[in-house]
Design a protein around this motif. Structure first.
Motif, PDB file in Angstrom:
ATOM      1  N   LEU A 133     102.915-103.702  42.990  1.00 49.78           N
ATOM      2  CA  LEU A 133     102.765-102.306  42.387  1.00 49.78           C
ATOM      3  C   LEU A 133     103.709-101.460  43.043  1.00 49.78           C
ATOM      4  CD1 LEU A 133     101.390-100.277  40.652  1.00 49.78           C
ATOM      5  CD2 LEU A 133      99.696 -99.784  42.391  1.00 49.78           C
ATOM      6  N   SER A 134     103.942-101.405  44.367  1.00 46.69           N
ATOM      7  CA  SER A 134     104.918-100.561  45.234  1.00 46.69           C
ATOM      8  C   SER A 134     106.152-101.101  44.728  1.00 46.69           C
ATOM      9  CB  SER A 134     104.720-100.760  46.614  1.00 46.69           C
ATOM     10  OG  SER A 134     105.466-100.193  47.077  1.00 46.69           O
ATOM     11  N   PHE A 147     111.936-105.491  46.744  1.00 45.91           N
ATOM     12  CA  PHE A 147     111.953-106.660  47.730  1.00 45.91           C
ATOM     13  C   PHE A 147     111.137-107.857  47.207  1.00 45.91           C
ATOM     14  CE2 PHE A 147     111.679-102.771  50.437  1.00 45.91           C
ATOM     15  CZ  PHE A 147     112.940-102.709  51.162  1.00 45.91           C
ATOM     16  N   HIS A 148     110.246-107.436  46.288  1.00 49.46           N
ATOM     17  CA  HIS A 148     109.478-108.601  45.682  1.00 49.46           C
ATOM     18  C   HIS A 148     109.149-108.547  44.341  1.00 49.46           C
ATOM     19  CE1 HIS A 148     108.850-110.459  49.543  1.00 49.46           C
ATOM     20  NE2 HIS A 148     108.160-109.240  50.039  1.00 49.46           N
ATOM     21  N   SER A 149     108.331-109.225  43.593  1.00 54.00           N
ATOM     22  CA  SER A 149     108.414-109.408  42.266  1.00 54.00           C
ATOM     23  C   SER A 149     107.425-107.800  41.802  1.00 54.00           C
ATOM     24  CB  SER A 149     107.459-110.429  41.647  1.00 54.00           C
ATOM     25  OG  SER A 149     106.094-110.748  42.244  1.00 54.00           O
ATOM     26  N   THR A 150     107.596-107.483  40.676  1.00 58.22           N
ATOM     27  CA  THR A 150     107.134-106.273  40.185  1.00 58.22           C
ATOM     28  C   THR A 150     105.991-106.750  39.098  1.00 58.22           C
ATOM     29  OG1 THR A 150     108.761-105.998  38.263  1.00 58.22           O
ATOM     30  CG2 THR A 150     109.066-105.002  40.474  1.00 58.22           C
ATOM     31  N   ILE A 151     104.954-105.784  38.670  1.00 57.56           N
ATOM     32  CA  ILE A 151     104.070-106.181  37.682  1.00 57.56           C
ATOM     33  C   ILE A 151     104.523-105.547  36.335  1.00 57.56           C
ATOM     34  CG2 ILE A 151     101.655-105.636  37.210  1.00 57.56           C
ATOM     35  CD1 ILE A 151     101.059-105.245  40.105  1.00 57.56           C
ATOM     36  N   LYS A 152     104.741-106.544  35.564  1.00 61.59           N
ATOM     37  CA  LYS A 152     105.269-106.311  34.215  1.00 61.59           C
ATOM     38  C   LYS A 152     104.717-105.083  33.425  1.00 61.59           C
ATOM     39  CE  LYS A 152     107.147-108.001  29.483  1.00 61.59           C
ATOM     40  NZ  LYS A 152     106.710-106.715  29.060  1.00 61.59           N
ATOM     41  N   GLU A 153     103.261-105.155  33.383  1.00 60.23           N
ATOM     42  CA  GLU A 153     102.411-103.975  32.664  1.00 60.23           C
ATOM     43  C   GLU A 153     102.596-102.724  33.420  1.00 60.23           C
ATOM     44  OE1 GLU A 153      99.551-107.580  32.924  1.00 60.23           O
ATOM     45  OE2 GLU A 153     101.547-107.084  33.980  1.00 60.23           O
ATOM     46  N   GLY A 208     101.479-102.154  53.296  1.00 60.78           N
ATOM     47  CA  GLY A 208     102.035-102.840  52.301  1.00 60.78           C
ATOM     48  C   GLY A 208     102.663-102.090  51.122  1.00 60.78           C
ATOM     49  N   PHE A 209     101.733-101.133  50.724  1.00 61.08           N
ATOM     50  CA  PHE A 209     102.326-100.255  49.748  1.00 61.08           C
ATOM     51  C   PHE A 209     103.346 -99.258  50.045  1.00 61.08           C
ATOM     52  CE2 PHE A 209     102.550 -96.406  47.046  1.00 61.08           C
ATOM     53  CZ  PHE A 209     102.482 -96.882  45.861  1.00 61.08           C
ATOM     54  N   ILE A 269     105.282 -88.941  44.256  1.00 60.11           N
ATOM     55  CA  ILE A 269     104.511 -88.428  45.502  1.00 60.11           C
ATOM     56  C   ILE A 269     103.209 -89.632  45.760  1.00 60.11           C
ATOM     57  CG2 ILE A 269     102.502 -87.026  46.395  1.00 60.11           C
ATOM     58  CD1 ILE A 269     104.212 -84.565  45.250  1.00 60.11           C
ATOM     59  N   TYR A 270     103.271 -89.992  46.907  1.00 56.31           N
ATOM     60  CA  TYR A 270     102.152 -90.861  47.183  1.00 56.31           C
ATOM     61  C   TYR A 270     101.268 -90.054  47.975  1.00 56.31           C
ATOM     62  CZ  TYR A 270      99.684 -94.282  50.557  1.00 56.31           C
ATOM     63  OH  TYR A 270      98.572 -94.712  51.104  1.00 56.31           O
TER      64      TYR A 270
END
Length: 372
Positions: A13-14, A26-32, A88-89, A192-193
């Motif tokens: 998600l991040s 850095f890594h795979s994303t979430i298509k949705e 992680g996020f 913003i987080y």
């Protein structure tokens, strides 16, 4: 036992957030999520500690505002715990890559188990002097910094609510939510987080079903709904870092033939235990652990844990190897193991609810999306 899905986790998600703001992930994303956020100029991600999928379902009905706006369920990290998951996020990297594996890590040079967020000696309860030990050794560049650097402007920000930040603007839940929306409305602000410590703290103390937890979650929902409706141009994502379950404790010192094989107190988490065993005693330890606690915990050698990608599906493990002992034991139900410590100067209460284990209720997170 539920292990994080590192193609569909809080880390992925991040990475979708990074991709949206034109930072190479850095890594795979979430298509949705990619499709959802691609055209939104301003985005807030609210993270409410411990408010996982199972907790939402305990306290909110199917027609509630939050549950009607769930777009996807994802997993936390393994372990599903604040140190590993929020890092992680914020880093967009797996725990094995950053070294931020859990609440307590063993530092060989200090010969101490350190609670890494508060920088406290886990065995004595004493705060360490000087700079945070973990941050001095294993710091990382957070996603706000990455977004700002890539966009050549201060357009991303991290907001930590009370008591992490004593800023009076984030002292109460209402002030915290309002402040987050006030900040995102500024001209150049894009992302913003915002992190808030409850309902996690309430559940640790009172359990997952307590009325205090119920009203806290309802209040969170009310405030997010209120301010999101006033700011339709702001995309709002609400997540948790992990879920929680009610727990019962057993002592790892109950069987001296087993506990005597340990070199030091366990680390990482109570429900994901990192175990250092006396040389030449690994086979005996495995036999005894499975005899006494195999019903409640799954035991892995360090090599098995790495091969299975328990802490992250990557070969980049250098930041974490120094922290790992001989075995990793992960809880598979409500039983939590503890290792009572008579040296500690700080009185500790047993959590009525906990996280960091291998159950689905601890791992699953609902992604709530508003104004998209």
């Amino acid at each position: 036992m539920k292990i994080a899905d590192y193609n569909n986790s809080i880390v992925n998600l991040s990475n979708s957030i990074l991709k949206r703001f034109n930072v190479n992930p850095f890594h795979s994303t979430i298509k949705e999520i990619d499709d959802l956020i691609k055209n939104k100029e301003k985005i807030i991600v609210f993270l409410f500690d411990g408010m996982g999928k199972a907790i939402l379902e305990k306290h909110l009905n199917e027609k509630s505002f939050f549950r009607r706006h769930i777009v996807k369920d994802i997993t936390s990290t393994t372990p599903p715990t604040t140190v590993a998951s929020t890092t992680g996020f914020l880093s967009a990297k797996y725990p094995i890559e950053t070294g931020w594996l859990g609440w307590t890590l063993y530092f060989k040079d200090l010969d101490k188990n350190i609670n890494v967020f508060p920088n406290v000696d886990d065995d004595t309860g004493e705060k360490l002097a000087g700079e945070n030990v973990m941050r001095s050794l294993k710091n990382y560049e957070d996603i706000a910094s990455l977004i700002n650097k890539n966009n050549n402007q201060e357009c991303a920000k991290i907001i930590m609510g009370y008591p992490v930040d004593n800023n009076p603007k984030v002292k109460t839940l209402n002030k915290f939510v309002k402040y987050s929306f006030d900040e995102i409305k500024k001209e150049n602000q894009k992302f913003i987080y915002s992190y808030w410590v409850n309902p996690d703290g309430l559940m640790h103390k009172y359990g997952t079903k307590n009325f205090r937890v119920h009203f806290n979650i309802k209040h969170i929902q009310h405030l997010i709904k209120k301010y999101a409706k006033k700011n339709k141009d702001v995309g709002v994502i609400v997540i948790a870092d992990h879920g929680m379950i009610d727990t019962t404790f057993m002592s790892l010192k109950e069987h001296e033939d087993l506990s005597s094989l340990l070199i030091r107190s366990p680390s990482i988490e109570k429900r994901t235990m990192n175990l250092f065993v006396k040389k030449g005693k690994q086979d005996l330890f495995k036999e005894l652990f499975n005899k006494y606690y195999g019903e409640y915990y799954s035991l892995f050698t360090k090599e098995e844990a790495l091969d299975k990608g328990i802490f992250g599906d990557t070969k980049d493990v250098d930041n974490s190897l120094e922290f790992l002992g001989d075995f990793i034991a992960i809880a598979n139900g409500e039983i939590s193991l503890e290792y009572p410590n008579e040296k500690s100067k700080k009185k500790r209460f047993k959590f009525r609810a906990h996280h960091a284990g291998g159950t689905e209720d601890e791992s699953l997170i609902s992604v709530i999306a508003i104004n998209f």
